[in-house]
Every structure is written in structure tokens, then in C-alpha cells.
Design a protein around this motif. Structure first.
Motif, PDB file in Angstrom:
ATOM      1  N   ILE A 263       0.868  -1.183   0.000  1.00 40.21           N
ATOM      2  CA  ILE A 263       0.000   0.000   0.000  1.00 40.21           C
ATOM      3  C   ILE A 263       0.899   1.225   0.000  1.00 40.21           C
ATOM      4  N   THR A 264       0.809   2.019  -1.047  1.00 45.93           N
ATOM      5  CA  THR A 264       1.727   3.143  -1.210  1.00 45.93           C
ATOM      6  C   THR A 264       1.034   4.301  -1.920  1.00 45.93           C
ATOM      7  N   ASP A 265       1.493   5.514  -1.606  1.00 43.78           N
ATOM      8  CA  ASP A 265       0.997   6.697  -2.309  1.00 43.78           C
ATOM      9  C   ASP A 265       1.860   7.015  -3.533  1.00 43.78           C
TER      10      ASP A 265
ATOM     11  N   GLY B 271      -7.604   0.675  -3.800  1.00 42.06           N
ATOM     12  CA  GLY B 271      -8.096   0.507  -2.442  1.00 42.06           C
ATOM     13  C   GLY B 271      -8.482   1.838  -1.824  1.00 42.06           C
ATOM     14  N   THR B 272      -9.261   1.770  -0.769  1.00 39.32           N
ATOM     15  CA  THR B 272      -9.693   2.978  -0.059  1.00 39.32           C
ATOM     16  C   THR B 272      -9.518   2.757   1.437  1.00 39.32           C
ATOM     17  N   GLY B 273      -8.803   3.663   2.093  1.00 35.53           N
ATOM     18  CA  GLY B 273      -8.662   3.598   3.541  1.00 35.53           C
ATOM     19  C   GLY B 273      -9.968   3.973   4.210  1.00 35.53           C
ATOM     20  N   MET B 274     -10.569   3.067   4.948  1.00 38.22           N
ATOM     21  CA  MET B 274     -11.886   3.307   5.512  1.00 38.22           C
ATOM     22  C   MET B 274     -11.849   4.310   6.676  1.00 38.22           C
ATOM     23  N   TYR B 275     -10.692   4.511   7.279  1.00 36.38           N
ATOM     24  CA  TYR B 275     -10.605   5.488   8.371  1.00 36.38           C
ATOM     25  C   TYR B 275     -10.505   6.902   7.825  1.00 36.38           C
TER      26      TYR B 275
ATOM     27  N   VAL C   7      -2.914  -0.100  -4.276  1.00 34.47           N
ATOM     28  CA  VAL C   7      -2.311  -1.301  -3.709  1.00 34.47           C
ATOM     29  C   VAL C   7      -1.621  -2.065  -4.831  1.00 34.47           C
ATOM     30  N   LEU C   8      -0.364  -2.404  -4.622  1.00 35.52           N
ATOM     31  CA  LEU C   8       0.386  -3.212  -5.578  1.00 35.52           C
ATOM     32  C   LEU C   8       0.453  -4.644  -5.060  1.00 35.52           C
TER      33      LEU C   8
END
Length: 303
Positions: free
Chosen positions: A205-207, A229-233, A240-241
Motif C-alpha cells: 500500500i503506497t501513495d 483501495g480505499t482507507g476506511m478510516y 495497492v500493488l
């Protein structure tokens, strides 16, 4: 030859090997030590001790009605393979019954018998053949029994055979010996089915997905897949790789990711088998084509 023809040849070759291994488990370890480990062969062992007829012959006779029951639900090709496997296993079992037992120690016999049986079952499962028995019987009657899984039903049927054997032989220790055989057989068959070529599945998981992916592609023969992907927080998007690597490549992957994005989040999980380009072929024996390594542009050792 086509991949399918090669696979069929391989299937029947390993069917013969599996039948031989199963017969050796019975003739060298289980039957001489009066170990009833479940299944039709276990029931045939009990009948052999009572009536003196060969275990192989009893196995074939007991399997015939089961094969007929499974004809409608399992299909003709599968049942024909089952019949061929059953017949060959029965012939091998009685043909090599003259061989002397290797050990008179029940625990040692249960261990080695479980290993040989596990090799056979693993080969049967890996190449979609079956010797019938309680597995096929469970497949036939399981749709009629709601609330019980196939695995549990097979366990119940095998358990009944083990208990019958213990009562007939007047030997409660047979239950313990049977558990040893079943446990070792399950572990060995799992190893045969899934293989020993363990790999690591990595989620990164990387920006900075483009930079991380490019770094990995330049320094590894493995491919990389991008997922959304989406961070739910935080409710923010996080690419996501996903990549699958050899376990010995994991340390180098960590170094590459850290050098590109120190804030990346890596999830590593175990996987027992990877099929497709660059790994084992899905069907057949053709050698997988590996993508050539690219020039290392990061100054780090390639993965």
C-alpha cells in the motif's frame, strides 16, 4: 503433442505410481500389523482377517456398488477412471502381498504406512483420479444429508470403519494407530497436492505506486498488479500493488520498497502454489517463460 495429451499421459503414469504406493502401504505396513485405518481398504482388511480372502479382491468387490451409485452424479469419465484405479490398486495389493513386512512395531508401521498412503492420495487428488471408497460414497450421499459437510461425512464413514475394525480385532489400540495413519497421510497428501515450492504474496500500500512498481519491475523477474483501495478510516484512495515472489526474494523486495517509499505498508502472506507464466505451467510440461531481468537503475541488488 498438445498440453492436454501430455497431461493425460502424466495423469495415468502417476495413477500407476499412486496405486503402487498405496499397495505398499497396505502390504508392507498396515495389513501385516492388523491396522485398520478407515476407508474401503480398511474394511477390506477386516474382511481379510476374518475370511482370508485377499485385501485387493475385497476392495474391488466393495467398490463396485459405490462406483455404480456415483455414476449418475459424478459422470462416466470420472467413474471410469475410478474403476481403473480401483482395479489396478486391487491387483497391486494382492500381487505384492507375498512381500515380508518391514516392521512388527505398530507405531512405526502406522507412520510409514501413513507416509506411503499420503503419497498415493496426494497423487490421486493432484491428477483428479480416485480409488472410490468412502470419499466417493460421501460425494454420493452428501447432497441428501443437509447440515453436514463433505469432509465431515468422510470422517464419519472412516471413523465407523475404524471402530468396526477395533471391535472385530478386539484391539482398542487400533484407534490410536488409525489416527496416526490418517494424520500423517493427510499431511503428506497436502504436501503432494500443493507442492513444496512455497512463495510469498505481497500487498504494498503506497501513495507512490508508479515509482514503486517501476522499481520492482526493473529489479525483479516477477510482475506487479495494481489494485484500487480505499482507507476506511481516512476515506482516501490508496493504490495497492500485488506481487508474488520467491520467499528468498522477500528481503530484497523490502529494501527496494523502502528505498522508493519509506512510508509504504507491506502485507506478506504465505502461498503454497503459483501457476502461470513465470511459474509452474497450469497444464502440461512446457517450460515457463520468464521475463528477462531489466537493468538495475536503483543501485540495489536485484530481487
Amino acid at each position: 503433442m498438445s498440453q492436454r495429451v501430455k497431461f493425460e499421459i502424466k495423469r495415468y503414469c502417476f495413477m500407476v505410481v499412486g496405486c503402487f504406493a498405496y499397495a505398499m502401504a497396505l502390504d508392507l505396513f498396515l495389513v501385516p500389523n492388523n491396522i485398520v485405518a478407515g476407508g474401503v481398504t480398511g474394511l477390506a482388511t477386516v474382511l481379510n482377517l476374518v475370511f482370508g480372502v485377499g485385501v485387493g479382491a475385497f476392495s474391488i468387490l466393495l467398490n463396485l456398488p459405490i462406483l455404480l451409485l456415483g455414476l449418475k452424479t459424478q459422470g462416466v469419465p470420472f467413474i471410469l477412471r475410478c474403476f481403473l484405479t480401483t482395479a489396478l490398486l486391487g491387483v497391486f495389493t494382492d500381487l505384492f502381498a507375498f512381500l515380508p513386512t518391514i516392521t512388527q512395531e505398530p507405531v512405526i508401521a502406522a507412520i510409514y504406512g501413513g507416509v506411503a498412503q499420503g503419497v498415493a492420495i496426494g497423487l490421486f487428488c493432484r491428477f483428479a483420479v480416485s480409488s472410490g471408497g468412502t470419499e466417493l460414497l460421501a460425494r454420493v450421499i452428501q447432497p441428501k444429508l443437509s447440515g453436514i459437510s463433505l469432509g465431515n461425512l468422510i470422517g464419519v464413514l472412516d471413523g465407523v470403519v475404524v471402530l468396526v475394525g477395533s471391535v472385530v480385532l478386539k484391539n482398542p489400540e487400533n484407534v490410536l494407530m488409525a489416527l496416526i495413519v490418517i494424520f500423517i497421510s493427510a499431511r503428506v497428501s497436502d504436501l503432494i497436492i500443493t507442492g513444496m515450492d512455497y512463495a510469498k504474496m505481497c500487498y504494498i500500500i503506497t501513495d507512490r505506486p508508479d515509482e514503486v512498481a517501476e522499481t520492482l519491475l526493473q529489479n525483479s523477474p516477477r510482475g506487479v498488479t495494481r489494485l484500487d483501495g480505499t482507507g476506511m478510516y481516512t476515506k482516501t484512495a490508496h493504490p495497492v500493488l500485488m506481487t508474488v515472489i520467491k520467499k528468498q526474494q522477500l528481503t530484497k523486495l523490502r529494501l527496494l520498497v523502502e528505498a522508493t517509499d519509506p512510508n509504504a505498508f507491506i502485507i506478506v502472506s504465505e502461498t503454497t502454489e503459483v501457476l502461470g507464466n513465470g511459474w509452474s505451467p497450469i497444464v502440461g510440461e512446457s517450460a515457463p517463460q520468464k521475463r528477462p531481468k531489466k537493468r538495475n537503475t536503483q543501485g540495489l541488488p536485484p530481487v
